[in-house]
Scaffold this active site. Sequence first.
Site, short mmCIF file in Angstrom:
data_model
loop_
_atom_site.label_atom_id
_atom_site.label_comp_id
_atom_site.label_asym_id
_atom_site.label_seq_id
_atom_site.Cartn_x
_atom_site.Cartn_y
_atom_site.Cartn_z
N ASP A 16 -12.95 -4.02 -9.51
CA ASP A 16 -11.74 -3.93 -10.33
C ASP A 16 -12.07 -3.47 -11.75
O ASP A 16 -11.34 -2.67 -12.35
CB ASP A 16 -11.05 -5.31 -10.36
CG ASP A 16 -9.59 -5.24 -10.77
OD1 ASP A 16 -9.19 -4.25 -11.40
OD2 ASP A 16 -8.85 -6.18 -10.47
N HIS A 206 -6.51 -14.26 -8.88
CA HIS A 206 -7.07 -13.07 -9.53
C HIS A 206 -6.04 -12.68 -10.59
O HIS A 206 -4.93 -12.25 -10.24
CB HIS A 206 -7.24 -12.00 -8.45
CG HIS A 206 -7.55 -10.63 -8.92
ND1 HIS A 206 -8.71 -9.97 -8.56
CD2 HIS A 206 -6.88 -9.75 -9.70
CE1 HIS A 206 -8.71 -8.76 -9.08
NE2 HIS A 206 -7.61 -8.60 -9.78
N CYS A 239 -5.37 -1.83 -12.14
CA CYS A 239 -5.06 -0.97 -10.99
C CYS A 239 -4.43 0.33 -11.48
O CYS A 239 -3.40 0.31 -12.15
CB CYS A 239 -4.10 -1.71 -10.06
SG CYS A 239 -3.48 -0.68 -8.72
N ASN A 248 -8.78 -7.69 -16.55
CA ASN A 248 -8.76 -9.03 -15.92
C ASN A 248 -9.15 -10.09 -16.94
O ASN A 248 -9.64 -9.78 -18.03
CB ASN A 248 -9.80 -9.07 -14.78
CG ASN A 248 -9.45 -8.17 -13.63
OD1 ASN A 248 -9.33 -6.96 -13.78
ND2 ASN A 248 -9.27 -8.75 -12.47
N1 COA Z 1 -12.55 5.15 2.82
C1 COA Z 1 -12.79 6.42 2.45
N2 COA Z 1 -11.92 7.44 2.63
C2 COA Z 1 -10.75 7.14 3.19
C3 COA Z 1 -10.43 5.85 3.62
C4 COA Z 1 -11.37 4.83 3.40
N3 COA Z 1 -11.14 3.55 3.73
N4 COA Z 1 -9.21 5.87 4.17
C5 COA Z 1 -8.76 7.12 4.09
N5 COA Z 1 -9.69 7.90 3.53
C6 COA Z 1 -9.60 9.34 3.23
C7 COA Z 1 -9.15 10.16 4.41
O1 COA Z 1 -10.24 10.57 5.18
C8 COA Z 1 -8.47 11.33 3.75
O2 COA Z 1 -9.45 12.22 3.27
P1 COA Z 1 -9.19 13.81 3.26
O3 COA Z 1 -7.96 13.99 2.36
O4 COA Z 1 -10.43 14.34 2.66
O5 COA Z 1 -8.94 14.17 4.66
C9 COA Z 1 -7.81 10.68 2.54
O6 COA Z 1 -8.58 9.50 2.26
C10 COA Z 1 -6.39 10.30 2.76
O7 COA Z 1 -6.29 9.58 3.96
P2 COA Z 1 -4.92 9.13 4.62
O8 COA Z 1 -5.23 8.30 5.81
O9 COA Z 1 -4.01 10.32 4.79
O10 COA Z 1 -4.34 8.16 3.59
P3 COA Z 1 -3.33 8.31 2.38
O11 COA Z 1 -3.39 9.60 1.67
O12 COA Z 1 -2.02 7.83 2.86
O13 COA Z 1 -3.98 7.20 1.40
C11 COA Z 1 -5.32 5.20 1.25
C12 COA Z 1 -4.10 5.86 1.83
C13 COA Z 1 -5.20 3.72 1.55
C14 COA Z 1 -6.58 5.76 1.88
C15 COA Z 1 -5.37 5.46 -0.28
O14 COA Z 1 -4.09 5.25 -0.82
C16 COA Z 1 -6.36 4.55 -0.98
O15 COA Z 1 -7.55 4.68 -0.79
N6 COA Z 1 -5.88 3.63 -1.80
C17 COA Z 1 -6.73 2.69 -2.50
C18 COA Z 1 -6.03 2.23 -3.71
C19 COA Z 1 -6.89 1.29 -4.52
O16 COA Z 1 -8.08 1.14 -4.33
N7 COA Z 1 -6.24 0.64 -5.49
C20 COA Z 1 -6.89 -0.25 -6.38
C21 COA Z 1 -7.28 -1.51 -5.75
S1 COA Z 1 -5.95 -2.62 -5.56
ZN ZN Z 2 -7.03 -6.69 -10.29
#
Ligand code: COA
Ligand code: ZN
Length: 296
Positions: A16, A206, A239, A248
């Site tokens: 975070d 958290h 975030c 935090n």
């Molecule tokens: N680890 C690494 N890469 C990932 C992944 C994971 N767990 N899940 C998806 N991806 C990649 C996919 O391979 C794809 O890559 P590409 O564009 O090169 O093909 C891309 O991410 C998008 O994947 P998709 O399944 O279409 O998801 P999305 O675009 O709807 O995004 C998440 C969804 C969840 C992957 C994305 O929103 C995310 O990673 N969010 C995290 C947010 C975060 O960490 N916030 C702070 C913490 S609270």
């Molecule tokens: Zn947080």
Amino acid sequence: MTEPRAIPVVEVGPRDGLQNLKEYLPTDRKLALIDGLIQAGVTHMQITSFVSPKAIPQMQDAEEVARICLERYPQADLFALVPNLRGAQTAHRLGMKKVANVISLSESHNKANINRTRSQSLEELDRIRESLPELEVCVDVATAFGCPFEGRPTQQALVDFVGQVHQLGVRTFCLCDTIGVADPAQVRSALAAVKAAFPDSTVQVHIHDTRNMGIVNTLAAIECGADGVQSTLGGLGGCPFAPGASGNTATEDLVYMLHLMGYETGIDFPKLLGLAKELYTDVPGNYSGHHIHINS
Ligand code: COA
Ligand code: ZN
């Protein structure tokens, strides 16, 4: 109370704290931070997140960080945040025993953060539990106390949502004040309600420190039976998908207070403060811990 009380302080700085930094922090610097925290006695740590590198570029070295840390510190409780099954599979493949699966209480933040509806996220959680039964899954309930888009949830909405997750077999929760809008009365009441409704579960908090209330909100949770508290070294964090999110609660401030109150954390405060100072030097614009000049 006369007995020394112990409370797990769970460091989430390497995830975070760093995820919102504009400048990429090289892997070696991340590893040095984690190493310093371990040397200071931190045993519970969220070391990275297995998320899309497009969403969070700072975590693009997640696999390398995890691989090295799991090998170096086999005794420590090291875990990662995951948004989906793919992240959980990565954690499992690397030999990680535990993940924090983040799902927001508010529909709009869940969409902004992980581009899924809450029911899609719950289905995904079910898939994680089904396909990786040996992986411990804690659910991070984001926006548990307030959402940048939807405001403050009712307590009943929180308890109901925790109930939906509980039905999927999860027994470890972390109630997250993602944008730092909780107040101590709300935290006390929410903690008591969740603990009463799910006595078989452990509940951490958290808390973000937007209005300088991070420490009082964290203390309110401890005094209402929180099973652990999360914080970040230097108060870094936030975030990127929650407008208004700030840092935090700072681990050094929290540990300082807890030790004065007679709590045991197992953490060496002077070492922790030394690390916070190093971090301050490296990323001064993001540091929000207080009283950096105090040495002991
Ligand atoms: N680890 C690494 N890469 C990932 C992944 C994971 N767990 N899940 C998806 N991806 C990649 C996919 O391979 C794809 O890559 P590409 O564009 O090169 O093909 C891309 O991410 C998008 O994947 P998709 O399944 O279409 O998801 P999305 O675009 O709807 O995004 C998440 C969804 C969840 C992957 C994305 O929103 C995310 O990673 N969010 C995290 C947010 C975060 O960490 N916030 C702070 C913490 S609270
Ligand atoms: Zn947080």
